[in-house]
Design an enzyme around this catalytic site. Structure first.
Site, PDB file in Angstrom:
ATOM      1  N   ARG A  18      10.569 -31.462 -79.356  1.00 20.67           N
ATOM      2  CA  ARG A  18      10.604 -30.004 -79.634  1.00 20.67           C
ATOM      3  C   ARG A  18      11.633 -29.759 -80.723  1.00 20.67           C
ATOM      4  O   ARG A  18      12.410 -30.660 -81.063  1.00 20.67           O
ATOM      5  CB  ARG A  18      11.013 -29.260 -78.365  1.00 20.67           C
ATOM      6  CG  ARG A  18      12.441 -29.591 -77.955  1.00 20.67           C
ATOM      7  CD  ARG A  18      12.905 -28.907 -76.693  1.00 20.67           C
ATOM      8  NE  ARG A  18      14.303 -29.191 -76.446  1.00 20.67           N
ATOM      9  CZ  ARG A  18      14.744 -30.306 -75.863  1.00 20.67           C
ATOM     10  NH1 ARG A  18      13.882 -31.235 -75.471  1.00 20.67           N
ATOM     11  NH2 ARG A  18      16.037 -30.542 -75.678  1.00 20.67           N
ATOM     12  N   VAL A  43      18.008 -26.563 -80.286  1.00 17.41           N
ATOM     13  CA  VAL A  43      18.906 -25.407 -80.507  1.00 17.41           C
ATOM     14  C   VAL A  43      19.697 -25.616 -81.794  1.00 17.41           C
ATOM     15  O   VAL A  43      19.792 -24.729 -82.637  1.00 17.41           O
ATOM     16  CB  VAL A  43      19.890 -25.251 -79.319  1.00 17.41           C
ATOM     17  CG1 VAL A  43      20.970 -24.228 -79.635  1.00 17.41           C
ATOM     18  CG2 VAL A  43      19.145 -24.899 -78.040  1.00 17.41           C
ATOM     19  N   HIS A  71      27.250 -38.975 -78.740  1.00 15.27           N
ATOM     20  CA  HIS A  71      25.848 -38.605 -78.499  1.00 15.27           C
ATOM     21  C   HIS A  71      25.293 -38.215 -79.872  1.00 15.27           C
ATOM     22  O   HIS A  71      25.609 -37.147 -80.384  1.00 15.27           O
ATOM     23  CB  HIS A  71      25.790 -37.429 -77.539  1.00 15.27           C
ATOM     24  CG  HIS A  71      24.415 -37.049 -77.117  1.00 15.27           C
ATOM     25  ND1 HIS A  71      23.998 -37.060 -75.808  1.00 15.27           N
ATOM     26  CD2 HIS A  71      23.352 -36.644 -77.823  1.00 15.27           C
ATOM     27  CE1 HIS A  71      22.749 -36.666 -75.724  1.00 15.27           C
ATOM     28  NE2 HIS A  71      22.331 -36.403 -76.936  1.00 15.27           N
ATOM     29  N   LYS A 130      19.303 -42.611 -63.574  1.00 21.97           N
ATOM     30  CA  LYS A 130      18.646 -41.502 -64.280  1.00 21.97           C
ATOM     31  C   LYS A 130      17.258 -41.236 -63.691  1.00 21.97           C
ATOM     32  O   LYS A 130      16.605 -42.157 -63.192  1.00 21.97           O
ATOM     33  CB  LYS A 130      18.515 -41.824 -65.775  1.00 21.97           C
ATOM     34  CG  LYS A 130      19.870 -41.870 -66.507  1.00 21.97           C
ATOM     35  CD  LYS A 130      19.675 -42.047 -67.993  1.00 21.97           C
ATOM     36  CE  LYS A 130      20.989 -41.961 -68.724  1.00 21.97           C
ATOM     37  NZ  LYS A 130      20.811 -42.127 -70.202  1.00 21.97           N
ATOM     38  N   GLU A 143      20.623 -47.692 -65.961  1.00 20.47           N
ATOM     39  CA  GLU A 143      21.088 -48.200 -67.262  1.00 20.47           C
ATOM     40  C   GLU A 143      22.562 -48.600 -67.145  1.00 20.47           C
ATOM     41  O   GLU A 143      23.314 -48.019 -66.352  1.00 20.47           O
ATOM     42  CB  GLU A 143      20.998 -47.103 -68.336  1.00 20.47           C
ATOM     43  CG  GLU A 143      19.614 -46.749 -68.788  1.00 20.47           C
ATOM     44  CD  GLU A 143      19.637 -45.663 -69.869  1.00 20.47           C
ATOM     45  OE1 GLU A 143      20.683 -44.991 -70.032  1.00 20.47           O
ATOM     46  OE2 GLU A 143      18.608 -45.473 -70.536  1.00 20.47           O
ATOM     47  N   LYS A 144      22.965 -49.528 -67.955  1.00 17.13           N
ATOM     48  CA  LYS A 144      24.397 -49.860 -68.097  1.00 17.13           C
ATOM     49  C   LYS A 144      25.093 -48.600 -68.586  1.00 17.13           C
ATOM     50  O   LYS A 144      24.559 -47.907 -69.476  1.00 17.13           O
ATOM     51  CB  LYS A 144      24.540 -50.987 -69.132  1.00 17.13           C
ATOM     52  CG  LYS A 144      25.972 -51.392 -69.423  1.00 17.13           C
ATOM     53  CD  LYS A 144      26.467 -52.332 -68.355  1.00 17.13           C
ATOM     54  CE  LYS A 144      27.945 -52.667 -68.543  1.00 17.13           C
ATOM     55  NZ  LYS A 144      28.616 -52.823 -67.238  1.00 17.13           N
ATOM     56  N   ILE A 153      27.378 -46.670 -70.854  1.00 15.74           N
ATOM     57  CA  ILE A 153      28.063 -46.897 -72.126  1.00 15.74           C
ATOM     58  C   ILE A 153      29.325 -46.052 -72.087  1.00 15.74           C
ATOM     59  O   ILE A 153      29.246 -44.818 -72.005  1.00 15.74           O
ATOM     60  CB  ILE A 153      27.175 -46.482 -73.316  1.00 15.74           C
ATOM     61  CG1 ILE A 153      25.807 -47.166 -73.247  1.00 15.74           C
ATOM     62  CG2 ILE A 153      27.881 -46.763 -74.639  1.00 15.74           C
ATOM     63  CD1 ILE A 153      25.825 -48.675 -73.351  1.00 15.74           C
TER      64      ILE A 153
HETATM   65  C1  MV4 Z   1      24.213 -41.946 -70.925  1.00 19.84           C
HETATM   66  C2  MV4 Z   1      25.611 -41.963 -71.187  1.00 19.84           C
HETATM   67  C3  MV4 Z   1      26.284 -43.184 -71.039  1.00 19.84           C
HETATM   68  N1  MV4 Z   1      25.604 -44.297 -70.669  1.00 19.84           N
HETATM   69  N2  MV4 Z   1      23.575 -43.065 -70.559  1.00 19.84           N
HETATM   70  C4  MV4 Z   1      23.650 -37.217 -71.263  1.00 19.84           C
HETATM   71  C5  MV4 Z   1      22.449 -36.367 -71.443  1.00 19.84           C
HETATM   72  C6  MV4 Z   1      21.333 -37.291 -71.673  1.00 19.84           C
HETATM   73  N3  MV4 Z   1      20.809 -37.077 -73.011  1.00 19.84           N
HETATM   74  C7  MV4 Z   1      21.860 -38.670 -71.566  1.00 19.84           C
HETATM   75  N4  MV4 Z   1      23.299 -38.551 -71.492  1.00 19.84           N
HETATM   76  C8  MV4 Z   1      24.083 -39.655 -71.414  1.00 19.84           C
HETATM   77  N5  MV4 Z   1      23.486 -40.797 -71.050  1.00 19.84           N
HETATM   78  C9  MV4 Z   1      24.270 -44.226 -70.425  1.00 19.84           C
HETATM   79  N6  MV4 Z   1      23.611 -45.337 -70.073  1.00 19.84           N
HETATM   80  C10 MV4 Z   1      26.240 -40.759 -71.583  1.00 19.84           C
HETATM   81  C11 MV4 Z   1      25.465 -39.619 -71.697  1.00 19.84           C
HETATM   82  C12 MV4 Z   1      26.124 -38.394 -72.135  1.00 19.84           C
HETATM   83  C13 MV4 Z   1      27.028 -37.730 -71.287  1.00 19.84           C
HETATM   84  C14 MV4 Z   1      27.264 -38.217 -70.007  1.00 19.84           C
HETATM   85  C15 MV4 Z   1      28.157 -37.532 -69.214  1.00 19.84           C
HETATM   86  C16 MV4 Z   1      28.833 -36.395 -69.668  1.00 19.84           C
HETATM   87  C17 MV4 Z   1      28.556 -35.908 -70.915  1.00 19.84           C
HETATM   88  C18 MV4 Z   1      27.650 -36.554 -71.744  1.00 19.84           C
HETATM   89  C19 MV4 Z   1      27.353 -36.050 -73.024  1.00 19.84           C
HETATM   90  C20 MV4 Z   1      26.454 -36.710 -73.817  1.00 19.84           C
HETATM   91  C21 MV4 Z   1      25.814 -37.885 -73.382  1.00 19.84           C
END
Ligand code: MV4
Length: 447
Positions: free
Chosen positions: A292, A295, A208, A158, A200-201, A203
Site C-alpha cells: 500500500r 503514511v 527499521h 511473530k 525469527e532470530k 536482531i
Molecule cells: C523485528 C525486530 C528485531 N528482530 N524482527 C517491528 C514492526 C514490524 N515491522 C517488525 N518489527 C521488528 N521486527 C526481528 N527478528 C525489530 C522490529 C522493530 C521493533 C521492535 C520492537 C520495538 C520497536 C521496533 C521498531 C521497529 C522495528
C-alpha cells in the site's frame, strides 16, 4: 486517464489523494461516515456519499457500501489509501467482480505478502536475505521451541497474519518461550482469526529501513531510496526521515537492487514498500512487504521530486513508468513528524475535541499534510494522527533546524498534541548525532 476516482478513506490521506486527482484533471468522490460530515475531504471532493455510521466496521470498512457508492457515482477506480481496506483481499475481489480498478496491488499480491511466513519463503527463493528463523509457520509451541533453540535466543515470535508489530513477542530466555508463544498465538487468533506463528532470530537494536518501490504493469520496477522509520513507540511510527545517514551510495544500491528483486519475485505492481532491518554491522534482512502507500510517503516525494500518488494512479491506468532507475536522484534530506491528538503527559491518551485555533507553519521546505481546520471537531472514533509535518533541507542538519522552527510556529489550540514530544526528540543529543535505533524511544524518551 480515469475520469472519476472514489477515495475510500478519510483524513489527511483522503485530501492527499483528492489533490493528486485534481492536478490530473480527475473528478473525485469522497465517502464519509456520519460523524465526518464536516471533514475537509468531504468539502474538497467533487461529490460525497455518506456510507454509514461513525464506527469503521459500518462505514470505512464496509466494502458493500463503498462498492455501491462507486457504482452509483460511476467511479472507474477506487483508491484505498492506507489503513482501513488498503490491504483487503475482499475489496480487491469485489472491485474485480464489479469492473472497478483498485489503485494498488492485485489480490494475489496482497494475499502472498499478507502471509508473513509465505513472504519469507518467497524471499528466500528469490535470494533476498531474511532474518534466520522458521522455514514453516506453526501453531505448536513445542515445534516452535525447536526452531528457537536452533537459531538461538533471543528470538522474536511473530504472527503470520500480523505485520507492523502486531502479534509480535520478544523472548530472551528459553524458560519463557512456551508461555509467550501461547499468549502471542491467542492474541493472533483473536486479532486475525489465525493462530499460525513463526520465529525469527531477534536482531538487537536494528534500524527499521524501508525501500519505496514503484512497479508498472509492464514489468518496469524501480526503487526511490529508503526511509529510516526506527523511531517508533509501541510499533507506531513517530518520526521518519529520508535518506538514512548510515546508508552510503554503495549500500543503497545493494539494498535497492535487493528490494527490486523482492518486488519482481512477487510480480508486484503499484507502489509498495520493502521493509528491512539493518543491524550495527550493516547486515540487512527482509522482514515484510507492505502492499500500500504508506503514511510517510511524503519524505520520499521531497527527496526525489516524484509524486507517488500520481504515479500510483498512472500505473493503475496502465501507463508505463516515465523514468528509469538512472533518473532517480536523492536530493537533500527530509523529516516527517506525525502530529497526533494525544496527551503525552497522560500516557499518550487520545485527545479528541474542538480545535479552536490553528496556525500552520510556512516558508521554505515546509509541508503540512492535514485535514484539520479552526473549528474542526476531532472525533474519538478514529486513530489519533491529525496531520504530518514534513520538512526538506539540503542536509540532515538543515532539515532538523527547519523542523524545530516549524514546530515552534505551529499553533493547535483546543486539544493536546505530541508537538512537545517531537521537540524533545529533535533536541536529544543521540538523535542529533544520529545514534538512533528501534530502541531509542523506549530507552531514551520514556524514562
Ligand atoms: C523485528 C525486530 C528485531 N528482530 N524482527 C517491528 C514492526 C514490524 N515491522 C517488525 N518489527 C521488528 N521486527 C526481528 N527478528 C525489530 C522490529 C522493530 C521493533 C521492535 C520492537 C520495538 C520497536 C521496533 C521498531 C521497529 C522495528
Amino acid at each position: 486517464m480515469f475520469k472519476k476516482i472514489l477515495i475510500a478513506n478519510r483524513g489527511e490521506i483522503a485530501l492527499r489523494i483528492i489533490r493528486a486527482c485534481k492536478e490530473l484533471g480527475i473528478k473525485t468522490v469522497a465517502v464519509y461516515s456520519e460523524i465526518d460530515e464536516d471533514s475537509l475531504h468531504v468539502h474538497m471532493a467533487d461529490e460525497a456519499i455518506c456510507i454509514g455510521p461513525a464506527i469503521s466496521s459500518k462505514s470505512y470498512l464496509n466494502i458493500k457500501n463503498i462498492i455501491s457508492a462507486a457504482m452509483i457515482t460511476k467511479s472507474e477506480a477506487i483508491h484505498p489509501g492506507y489503513g482501513f481496506l488498503s490491504e483487503s483481499i475482499q475489496l480487491a475481489k469485489m472491485c474485480k467482480e464489479n469492473g472497478i480498478k483498485l489503485i494498488g496491488p492485485r489480490e494475489e499480491h496482497i494475499k502472498r505478502m499478507g502471509d508473513k511466513a509465505e513472504a519469507r519463503k518467497t524471499m528466500i527463493k528469490a535470494g533476498v536475505p531474511v532474518v534466520p528463523g522458521s522455514k514453516d509457520a506453526t501453531n505448536d509451541p513445542y515445534k516452535a521451541l525447536e526452531v528457537a533453540k536452533e537459531i538461538g535466543f533471543p528470538v522474536m515470535i511473530k504472527a503470520v497474519s500480523g505485520g507492523g508489530g502486531r502479534g509480535m513477542r520478544l523472548v530472551y530466555d528459553e524458560k519463557d518461550f512456551i508461555n509467550f508463544f501461547i499468549m502471542a498465538k491467542s492474541e493472533s487468533k483473536a486479532a486475525f482469526d489465525d493462530d499460525s506463528m513463526y520465529v525469527e532470530k531477534y536482531i538487537e537494536e536494528p534500524r527499521h529501513i524501508e525501500f519505496q518501490i514503484l512497479a508498472d504493469e509492464h514489468k518496469n520496477v524501480i526503487h526511490l531510496g529508503e526511509r529510516d522509520c526506527s523511531l517508533q513507540r509501541r510499533n507506531q511510527k513517530v518520526l521518519e526521515e529520508a535518506p538514512c545517514s548510515l546508508i552510503d551510495d554503495t549500500l543503497r544500491k545493494e539494498m535497492g537492487d535487493t528490494a527490486i528483486k523482492a518486488a519482481k519475485a512477487v510480480g508486484y505492481v503499484s507502489a509498495g514498500t520493502i521493509e528491512f532491518l539493518l543491524d550495527k554491522h550493516k547486515n540487512y534482512y527482509f522482514i515484510e512487504m507492505n502492499t500500500r502507500i504508506q503514511v510517510e510517503h511524503p519524505i520520499t516525494e521531497y527527496i526525489t521530486g516524484i509524486d507517488l500518488i500520481k504515479e500510483q494512479i498512472k500505473i493503475a491506468y496502465g501507463e508505463k513508468l516515465k523514468f528509469t532507475q538512472e533518473d532517480i536522484k536523492i536530493n537533500g534530506h527530509a523529516i516527517e513528524c506525525r502530529i497526533n491528538a494525544e496527551d503525552t503527559n497522560n500516557n499518550f491518551a487520545p485527545s479528541p475535541g474542538m480545535i479552536t485555533d490553528y496556525f500552520i507553519p510556512g516558508g521554505n521546505g515546509i509541508r503540512m499534510d492535514s485535514h484539520i481546520y479552526s473549528g474542526y471537531k476531532i472525533p474519538s472514533t478514529y486513530d489519533s494522527m491529525i496531520g504530518k509535518l514534513i520538512v526538506w533541507g539540503k542536509d540532515r542538519q538543515e532539515a532538523i533546524c527547519r523542523m524545530k522552527r516549524a514546530l515552534d510556529e505551529m499553533v493547535i489550540i483546543g486539544i493536546h498534541t505530541n508537538i512537545d514530544f517531537q521537540r524533545e526528540i529533535l533536541n536529544h543529543e543521540k538523535f542529533l548525532k544520529n545514534e538512533i535505533d528501534t530502541s531509542f524511544i523506549g530507552k531514551e524518551m520514556m524514562k
